[in-house]
Design an enzyme around this catalytic site. Structure first.
Site, mmCIF file in Angstrom:
data_model
loop_
_atom_site.group_PDB
_atom_site.id
_atom_site.type_symbol
_atom_site.label_atom_id
_atom_site.label_comp_id
_atom_site.label_asym_id
_atom_site.label_seq_id
_atom_site.Cartn_x
_atom_site.Cartn_y
_atom_site.Cartn_z
ATOM 1 N N ARG A 1 107.722 6.416 102.258
ATOM 2 C CA ARG A 1 106.367 6.956 102.322
ATOM 3 C C ARG A 1 106.208 8.252 101.517
ATOM 4 O O ARG A 1 107.144 9.023 101.388
ATOM 5 C CB ARG A 1 105.964 7.207 103.777
ATOM 6 C CG ARG A 1 105.795 5.929 104.572
ATOM 7 C CD ARG A 1 105.549 6.211 106.033
ATOM 8 N NE ARG A 1 106.719 6.805 106.689
ATOM 9 C CZ ARG A 1 106.773 7.124 107.977
ATOM 10 N NH1 ARG A 1 105.706 6.914 108.744
ATOM 11 N NH2 ARG A 1 107.876 7.640 108.494
ATOM 12 N N ASP B 1 112.979 5.320 104.248
ATOM 13 C CA ASP B 1 111.581 5.715 104.384
ATOM 14 C C ASP B 1 111.005 5.916 102.989
ATOM 15 O O ASP B 1 111.418 6.828 102.267
ATOM 16 C CB ASP B 1 111.461 7.000 105.201
ATOM 17 C CG ASP B 1 110.036 7.294 105.655
ATOM 18 O OD1 ASP B 1 109.094 6.852 104.976
ATOM 19 O OD2 ASP B 1 109.871 7.977 106.683
#
Length: 215
Positions: free
Chosen positions: A142, A140
């Site tokens: 983000r 991930d």
């Protein structure tokens, strides 16, 4: 009033410019849309606001990562589109809240092309976590700093976060927001996304709750 009002172009503490806001009637309700531009990257972000969240501590907030395939085309490989619209329905039912739509978050931050490459690996038998790693990306990638900046600009400092992701409340809290509670988002079960959702539950700790299970 259905007019666009441009605010003075002043730089925010973390380099976010608020450039416009306008009434935005959508299927779920009559929202106010705010547009933001990151002058450092040129990426434009979006927020839909209902009611007066600045005066409503603990209001519902959804921080939604852009997903072209799921949000626009209704791809059943993920649950992004259903989560987006369920969040808007929840906010509309509450009469107050914010949905922050973060651009540049495609494929948990790896981009559209790389997401489709990851899909190819999933077709070959790998799960969504394994596919990202095989392509040399983080599971991930983000960052939610811009979401926190936008919420603070709107006047939200304490919120109830609509999410199945256990990492998102901590990420926003690290940016100076108070997450009073996490509110799971049930979505209808779909055989196309079942393995994807189960992988997120087992490997990433996400809540996996279908609309049928929550009834």
């Amino acid at each position: 009033m259905n007019t666009i009002s441009f605010r003075p172009r002043r730089q925010r503490p973390h380099g976010r410019d608020s450039v416009a806001n306008v009434r935005m009637p959508i299927a779920e309700g009559n929202f106010l849309a705010h547009a933001y531009r990151d002058p450092g990257t040129g990426v434009e972000h979006f927020a839909l606001v209902l009611g007066d969240p600045a005066a409503t501590p603990g209001c519902l907030v959804r921080v939604h990562s852009e997903c072209l395939t799921g949000d626009i085309f209704g791809s059943r490989r993920c649950d992004c589109g259903p989560q987006l619209h369920e969040a808007l329905r929840r906010i509309a039912a509450a009469g107050c809240g914010v949905l922050v739509y973060l651009r540049g978050h495609e494929g948990r931050g790896i981009g559209l092309v790389e997401k489709l490459r990851a899909y190819c690996l999933q077709e070959a038998g790998f799960d969504t976590v394994e596919a990202n790693l095989l392509l040399g990306h983080p599971v991930d990638a983000r960052d939610y700093t811009v979401a926190a900046d936008i919420l603070k600009e709107i006047g939200v400092h304490e919120l109830s976060l609509l999410t199945n992701n256990p990492d998102k409340p901590a990420a926003l809290a690290a940016c100076g927001l108070r997450v009073a509670r996490a509110v799971p988002l049930p979505t209808a079960a779909d055989p196309e996304s079942a393995r994807y959702i189960e992988t997120k539950r087992v490997k990433l700790g996400h809540v996996a709750l279908s609309a049928v299970e929550s009834a």
